[in-house]
Design a protein around this motif. Sequence first.
Motif, PDB file in Angstrom:
ATOM      1  N   ASN A 556       0.810  -1.214   0.000  1.00 35.21           N
ATOM      2  CA  ASN A 556       0.000   0.000   0.000  1.00 35.21           C
ATOM      3  C   ASN A 556       0.846   1.267   0.000  1.00 35.21           C
ATOM      4  O   ASN A 556       0.314   2.370   0.154  1.00 35.21           O
ATOM      5  N   THR A 557       2.160   1.110  -0.159  1.00 35.90           N
ATOM      6  CA  THR A 557       3.067   2.261  -0.127  1.00 35.90           C
ATOM      7  C   THR A 557       3.500   2.632  -1.539  1.00 35.90           C
ATOM      8  O   THR A 557       3.900   1.767  -2.329  1.00 35.90           O
ATOM      9  N   GLY A 581      -8.410   8.676   0.168  1.00 33.68           N
ATOM     10  CA  GLY A 581      -7.909   9.020   1.485  1.00 33.68           C
ATOM     11  C   GLY A 581      -6.647   9.861   1.425  1.00 33.68           C
ATOM     12  O   GLY A 581      -6.112  10.159   0.360  1.00 33.68           O
ATOM     13  N   ASN A 582      -6.168  10.235   2.596  1.00 32.83           N
ATOM     14  CA  ASN A 582      -4.982  11.075   2.718  1.00 32.83           C
ATOM     15  C   ASN A 582      -3.726  10.223   2.874  1.00 32.83           C
ATOM     16  O   ASN A 582      -3.754   9.157   3.490  1.00 32.83           O
ATOM     17  N   TYR A 583      -2.637  10.727   2.332  1.00 39.70           N
ATOM     18  CA  TYR A 583      -1.348  10.041   2.392  1.00 39.70           C
ATOM     19  C   TYR A 583      -0.313  10.933   3.076  1.00 39.70           C
ATOM     20  O   TYR A 583      -0.192  12.118   2.733  1.00 39.70           O
ATOM     21  N   LYS A 584       0.409  10.349   4.004  1.00 39.35           N
ATOM     22  CA  LYS A 584       1.553  11.037   4.596  1.00 39.35           C
ATOM     23  C   LYS A 584       2.745  10.864   3.658  1.00 39.35           C
ATOM     24  O   LYS A 584       3.011   9.749   3.202  1.00 39.35           O
ATOM     25  N   LYS A 606      -3.336  13.831  -1.376  1.00 42.69           N
ATOM     26  CA  LYS A 606      -4.474  12.959  -1.682  1.00 42.69           C
ATOM     27  C   LYS A 606      -4.574  12.777  -3.183  1.00 42.69           C
ATOM     28  O   LYS A 606      -3.921  13.492  -3.961  1.00 42.69           O
ATOM     29  N   GLU A 626       2.389   6.985   2.222  1.00 41.62           N
ATOM     30  CA  GLU A 626       1.665   5.895   2.884  1.00 41.62           C
ATOM     31  C   GLU A 626       0.549   6.453   3.740  1.00 41.62           C
ATOM     32  O   GLU A 626       0.607   7.591   4.210  1.00 41.62           O
ATOM     33  N   GLN A 627      -0.496   5.638   3.906  1.00 45.76           N
ATOM     34  CA  GLN A 627      -1.656   6.080   4.688  1.00 45.76           C
ATOM     35  C   GLN A 627      -1.488   5.722   6.153  1.00 45.76           C
ATOM     36  O   GLN A 627      -0.742   4.835   6.513  1.00 45.76           O
TER      37      GLN A 627
END
Length: 627
Positions: A556-557, A581-584, A606, A626-627
């Motif tokens: 998922n990264t 969704g949001n990703y760091k 995002k 990554e989330q």
Amino acid sequence: MNIKSLLYVLLCGLLFTTPVIAADIATVLSPDGQISFRLFVENHQLYCHASFRNQPVLDNTPVVVSLDGKTLTRDITTGSIKTYTINERYPWLGVHATAVNHCNGVTIPVQHAVAAYTIEVRVFNNGVAFRTIIPGKPEQHRVPDEATVFAIPAGSTLWYHDMEIHYESVHAKKDIAQVQAGEWAAPPATFKLPWGGYASITEADLRNYAGMSLQADGKNGLMIRLPQHQPTSYPYRLRYSAEDTARLKQPAAVTGTITTPWRVVMMGADLGAMVNNDMVHNLCPPPDAALFPQGFKTSWVKPGRAVWKYLDGGGDGTPEVMKKFTDGAAALGFEHNILEGFWSRWSDADIRDLVNYSRQKGVGIWFWKHSKSLRDPKARDSFFRRCHDLGVAGAKIDFFDHEAKEVIDLYQAILKEAAQYKILLDFHGANKPTGQLRTWPNELTLESVKGMESSRLLDRATHETTIPFTRLLAGPAEYTVLHFGERRKNTTWAHQIASAAIVSSPLLTYAAHPENILANPAVEIIKSIPSVWDETIVLPGSAIGELAAFARRKGNTWFVAVMNGVSERSLKISLSFLGKGNYKALVALDDPGNPAAVIMQQEMYKQGDAIILPLQSGGGYIMKLEQ
């Protein structure tokens, strides 16, 4: 059936032959109908032609195969064509986790006064391949040769390098009309077509045969040339005797049935299609279940990252020093530690101690070995048996530097015996990959590239933005990525870090000393870069020798990695590939005032966001999401 007869072939609406002219043999379509490969006879000579989306990729190309000096592809008749379709998926180690093997194929019986044989053709949605099979009795020894001339359309741009340093040279970029007769081109030879698409010529499933190179005819053509016609490379002349050189210049006989490697032309509308092309390994057989019971998931087949004491200091080659490199590998989360030839001076007790120490830290030990010492079957068995008994994970075999059949046979013997002893392999001083990783999952990588070892390469920025779309199309390359010192030449630290995510390999060896990686501000990103990927997207703006921009996913990264060439530019990166969704985001980018520094940032992004990225000459960028 005589070639002057009209022949119709129907493949469930997918594959068919149309009677364009009386001399047509077959026209094979790709499953999606966008690629067409035509075989025909003109003036008694066999030809082929290939097109993509109704645009030529190969102009009329004479197919020339000979046996004992007699041409087999003139004055032929053909028999009843058999058709087949392959549609399968299988696990892969590389740019994506699943390879797609979908093609339409035909086998065409051919009768010639000298010999009866078969031409086999496969047409994929991303290219064409063909080979020749000449039956023979076990006691027959015959010499094959080829001189097929791939006719490249006028106005195409070719990226190629010569064979003087074997596969370790720098690519030139020329209009095909500017390539002079007699110039050499090491496969894969990538070209951009006048209408904007791409193609690349190479070979697949090279076994029991000599490897091909390509030579320009000065008329937009690249001719297949086997080793008896090739110049002997400087590395081979340097390391081997005049007797060896003379012996390998002789035409090689093949015993029994002769099966040429597949002659491959990969095609794509853009660079993303080329990078994700599975053709080369699709054309190789799957692994032997007795040696690899779970294929790539066989327990001892372990891709990963490696440290290497060679290019960035580190002290003498002693067991204690190498324990420190193992410590560095473990701290980075890397899986392997590659040792050069100094290990051969150690006792078995010293080796076992290092292997056991490293195993406890999750690190495998690899040994370097000169290929010449493995020519003798007894010596080869002794080496791999010793590696197995000592618990060594892999072997780095060096100094092949030749396409002769004798050398190709040595590769196969090494692959088989290493697999029997559960030893992984890294071939250096090597020929191009031909997809053997599918058949031999222990062949994690081959060098066959001018890598970080080349201290005299001044323009690394252009080179590193060229090879992802040329050399790497044939298979993984052991480039030995990432150096923070003088070897990086005209590239920045961020460019070097991004190279680890772009110039990837199932065995991803780092040139930098592990202590220098651990001390770098971007260490957390570096530690997380995998050696194999689930998905790869080549981003818009990428251009051969100018810019390589990739989005790659593992689990998922996501990673966004950019290497810039010598020209400053601004790049817009759309994050449309992200999920909901949001990703760091952890970002490493250039310090505008210091190429030997990197700026670290944390952001939130995002799906649908866009990044405007200014890139300096030789600059780079890498982001982990990554989330």
